[in-house]
Design an enzyme around this catalytic site. Structure first.
Site, PDB file in Angstrom:
ATOM      1  N   VAL A 355       7.155  67.329 -21.606  1.00 18.32           N
ATOM      2  CA  VAL A 355       7.018  68.492 -20.849  1.00 18.32           C
ATOM      3  C   VAL A 355       5.737  69.451 -21.719  1.00 18.32           C
ATOM      4  CG1 VAL A 355       8.080  71.171 -20.682  1.00 18.32           C
ATOM      5  CG2 VAL A 355       9.642  68.470 -20.476  1.00 18.32           C
ATOM      6  N   SER A 356       5.105  70.211 -21.194  1.00 19.82           N
ATOM      7  CA  SER A 356       3.756  70.086 -21.755  1.00 19.82           C
ATOM      8  C   SER A 356       3.787  71.099 -22.595  1.00 19.82           C
ATOM      9  CB  SER A 356       2.866  70.863 -20.884  1.00 19.82           C
ATOM     10  OG  SER A 356       3.552  71.786 -19.881  1.00 19.82           O
ATOM     11  N   ASP A 357       4.742  72.438 -22.854  1.00 22.19           N
ATOM     12  CA  ASP A 357       4.859  73.856 -23.641  1.00 22.19           C
ATOM     13  C   ASP A 357       6.089  73.135 -25.105  1.00 22.19           C
ATOM     14  OD1 ASP A 357       7.452  73.803 -21.661  1.00 22.19           O
ATOM     15  OD2 ASP A 357       7.051  75.416 -21.815  1.00 22.19           O
ATOM     16  N   CYS A 358       6.938  71.678 -23.989  1.00 16.25           N
ATOM     17  CA  CYS A 358       7.812  71.321 -25.728  1.00 16.25           C
ATOM     18  C   CYS A 358       7.163  70.647 -26.376  1.00 16.25           C
ATOM     19  CB  CYS A 358       8.980  70.002 -25.264  1.00 16.25           C
ATOM     20  SG  CYS A 358       9.864  71.605 -23.873  1.00 16.25           S
ATOM     21  N   GLU A 361       5.221  72.854 -28.593  1.00 19.49           N
ATOM     22  CA  GLU A 361       5.752  73.965 -29.480  1.00 19.49           C
ATOM     23  C   GLU A 361       6.443  73.478 -30.616  1.00 19.49           C
ATOM     24  OE1 GLU A 361       5.525  76.812 -29.632  1.00 19.49           O
ATOM     25  OE2 GLU A 361       5.239  77.121 -27.675  1.00 19.49           O
TER      26      GLU A 361
END
Ligand SMILES: *[C@@H]1O[C@H](CO)[C@@H](O)[C@H](O)[C@H]1NC(C)=O
Length: 598
Positions: A355-358, A361
């Site tokens: 997942v890109s934003d995971c 982060e």
């Protein structure tokens, strides 16, 4: 509110005993969430009652032993009959009821597995669809092709008489294939899809579907189902496709097979107990996501170098180290998976989806701890670079980032959206959330490792911010897809602009974004948006301000360097006033819905 019934139907048809304590807690939850006036259930906990929610949850309660004479059930059934009965449900409801054997397959619009045999260049080939649609369509198509239903027993025989307004044997299911109540029909099927369905039902299925082709299609979809199971340790992408895969395994491999056993254990991962009872979550947890944010919150609060917090943060870092994805899936091309070496997933390494934003982060937290606060270098430089590579792979030509994969198809694919209850689900779309998280993490990496792909990172950021500007609406707002809704997106978009030095003082775009937020501030100093913002695409005030949206708005304004202190102070005061004596903030209204659900 449609996840738990799918899981319970799966338990039932695969003869997986439902632990009595589950049954007790699930009953408590479903009755607590029953609509107090009309007695029904909706798509999610704040949605209005629908045929989907009511028929599925009614069935769920019956499967865990609630009597049809229970006054709450009588009320629910009354509403279902007022709606016209279960034949007015959407496609997914009809599918599950047919699996359970309380609806006939003629009532279900076709889900032909043959479509998986289309060559990759075909513009509507399924590998181009949004991952959640694709991975649900996959087992659904295999099961539809088998037209398998659970053998009739006393309970399902009775259910057949409870779900319709007339005797089961007299219902003309084929005539109800397209029936749908207006309470469920948020995204009516297009004429293109209707025409395709007619063709499939009247011509393709009866005359043109040779058994050799059926076999090829079933074999290939089965192979893809197997790969999904193996690549996710049987956890599956989510709680919609995973139970369907389990039913497929039950049929294909047998009731006591290894695959069914693995699935049985995994279904538990989706269950959650809270004050009201037991429910099913939309994911098998939020482990990586929450770990990353808790870490960052401690860093921002200035506690990262205090001895008191070090042991906890060390463990958090160990967790992130454990759950970074180290290799691509075998046969990545064959099963159409996105590159995942270096990524972080939303929940766990087992589930294993990039997942890109995971990833962003996870990378940001690791960099903060390892590079800025001298925690042990558990994640090697090489692995940090893998994360960067993974993020760079994920940028779309538009400059934006989607969540799981790059965009693979045209928005015209929405014409084939058969789900009726969700919109904007056929391809991967760009999101200001994912876009901002990805490029800000990349640029933090670049500051610490200026020699690695620096020029590409610089360009990626430029393109991303240009994209964010391009998607700003005339009123200064941005539409958010993962939280509710405009406040959530504004927080990210304003951060993106600030990352290239565009703030309230220096940029008209940033100023318009801030002014939009300020206009929406409520009298008590907070912000509160209703989930209806997501479906109406217009800002809808919640009757009460909400801590989450207040925090998001304040963060956005502060990123933008909003110069007037008074609105910020009022917002902060509201947040402080809602903190409980033990330090926590309580859950308020729902703060995330997706797929534009009503
Ligand atoms: C599961 O859903 C409940 C109810 O919405 C929520 O309170 C809880 O935090 C969720 N848990 C996870 C792990 O997502």
């Amino acid at each position: 509110m449609f996840l738990l019934p799918g899981i319970l139907i799966t338990y039932y048809v695969t003869h997986t005993p439902i632990p009595p304590e589950y049954a007790t807690e699930i009953k408590r939850y479903l009755f607590a969430r029953q609509h107090p006036e009309d007695g029904g259930w909706g798509l999610h906990i704040e949605g209005h009652s629908s045929v989907f929610g009511t028929s599925m949850n009614y069935v769920a309660l019956r499967l865990i032993g609630v009597s049809e004479e229970d006054p709450r059930m009588i009320k629910a059934r009354g509403l279902l009959h007022k709606f016209g009965g279960a034949v007015y449900g959407p496609h997914w409801a009809k599918f599950w009821l047919s699996i359970l054997g309380v609806m006939e397959w003629e009532g279900v619009n076709p889900v032909p597995p043959e479509i998986w045999l289309l060559p990759d260049w075909v513009p509507f080939a399924p590998w181009r669809w949004w991952i959640h649609m694709r991975q649900v369509f996959l087992p659904m198509s295999w099961l539809w092709s088998k037209q398998w239903s659970h053998p009739l027993d006393d309970l399902t025989r009775q259910l057949r008489e409870e779900l319709y307004t007339q005797p089961y044997s007299s219902v003309d299911f084929a005539a109800h294939r397209n029936s749908i109540h207006e309470a469920d029909n948020y995204y009516p099927k297009t004429w293109v899809l209707n025409a395709a369905n007619e063709m499939l039902v009247r011509v393709w299925n009866p005359y043109l579907r040779p058994s050799s082709l059926i076999k090829r299609a079933e074999d290939w979809t089965w192979e893809l189902i197997r790969m999904e199971d193996e690549n996710t340790e049987y956890a599956g992408l989510g709680p919609v496709n995973n139970p369907m895969n389990m039913v497929a395994c039950y049929l294909h491999d047998g009731p006591d097979s290894e695959s069914v056993r693995r699935h049985r254990e995994r279904l538990d991962d989706y269950m959650w107990v809270k004050g009201e009872g037991m429910l099913a979550n939309g994911t098998n947890g939020v482990q990586v996501w929450d770990t990353a944010f808790i870490t960052q919150a401690i860093v921002v609060a200035g506690f990262a170098d205090q001895p008191k917090w070090r042991p906890m943060l060390t463990k958090a870092l160990e967790f992130l180290d454990d759950h970074q994805l180290r290799e691509n899936v075998p046969d990545q091309e064959k099963c159409y998976r996105q590159h995942r070496k270096g990524a972080w997933p939303f929940s766990t390494k087992d589930q294993g989806y990039t997942v890109s934003d995971c990833t962003a982060e996870g990378l940001r937290s690791t960099l903060q701890l390892q590079e800025m606060y001298n925690f042990p270098k558990l994640v090697s430089e090489e692995r940090l670079k893998d994360a960067v590579d993974c993020l760079l792979h994920l940028q779309n030509p538009s400059g934006g980032f989607s969540e799981y994969e790059v965009t693979r198809g045209s928005p015209k694919l929405e014409w084939l959206n058969a789900a009726e209850v969700f919109g904007g689900i056929m391809i991967s779309y760009d999101h200001p959330e994912c876009t901002t998280a990805s490029v800000t993490a990349l640029s933090l990496f670049s500051q610490l490792y200026p020699d690695y792909r620096a020029e590409e990172i610089r360009l990626a950021k430029q393109k991303a911010v240009a994209h964010i500007k391009h998607t700003q609406r005339a009123d200064g707002s941005w539409y958010g897809s993962w939280g509710i809704c405009f406040t959530y997106a504004a927080m990210f978009a304003l951060e993106s602009l600030a990352s290239i030095g565009e703030t309230y003082e220096t940029s008209a775009d940033s100023r318009r974004g801030c002014d939009f937020l300020i206009e929406k501030q409520q009298a008590d100093g907070g912000w509160g948006e209703s989930y209806l913002s997501s479906s109406t695409h217009q800002y809808v005030q919640h009757e009460k301000s909400q801590v989450c949206q207040t925090a998001w708005s304040l963060l956005g304004l502060m990123e933008a360097g909003y110069p007037h202190k008074e609105p910020l102070e009022r917002g902060i005061k509201l947040l402080m006033s809602r903190q409980q004596p033990n330090g926590e903030w309580l859950q308020e209204a729902i703060e995330g819905v997706f797929n534009q659900s009503w």
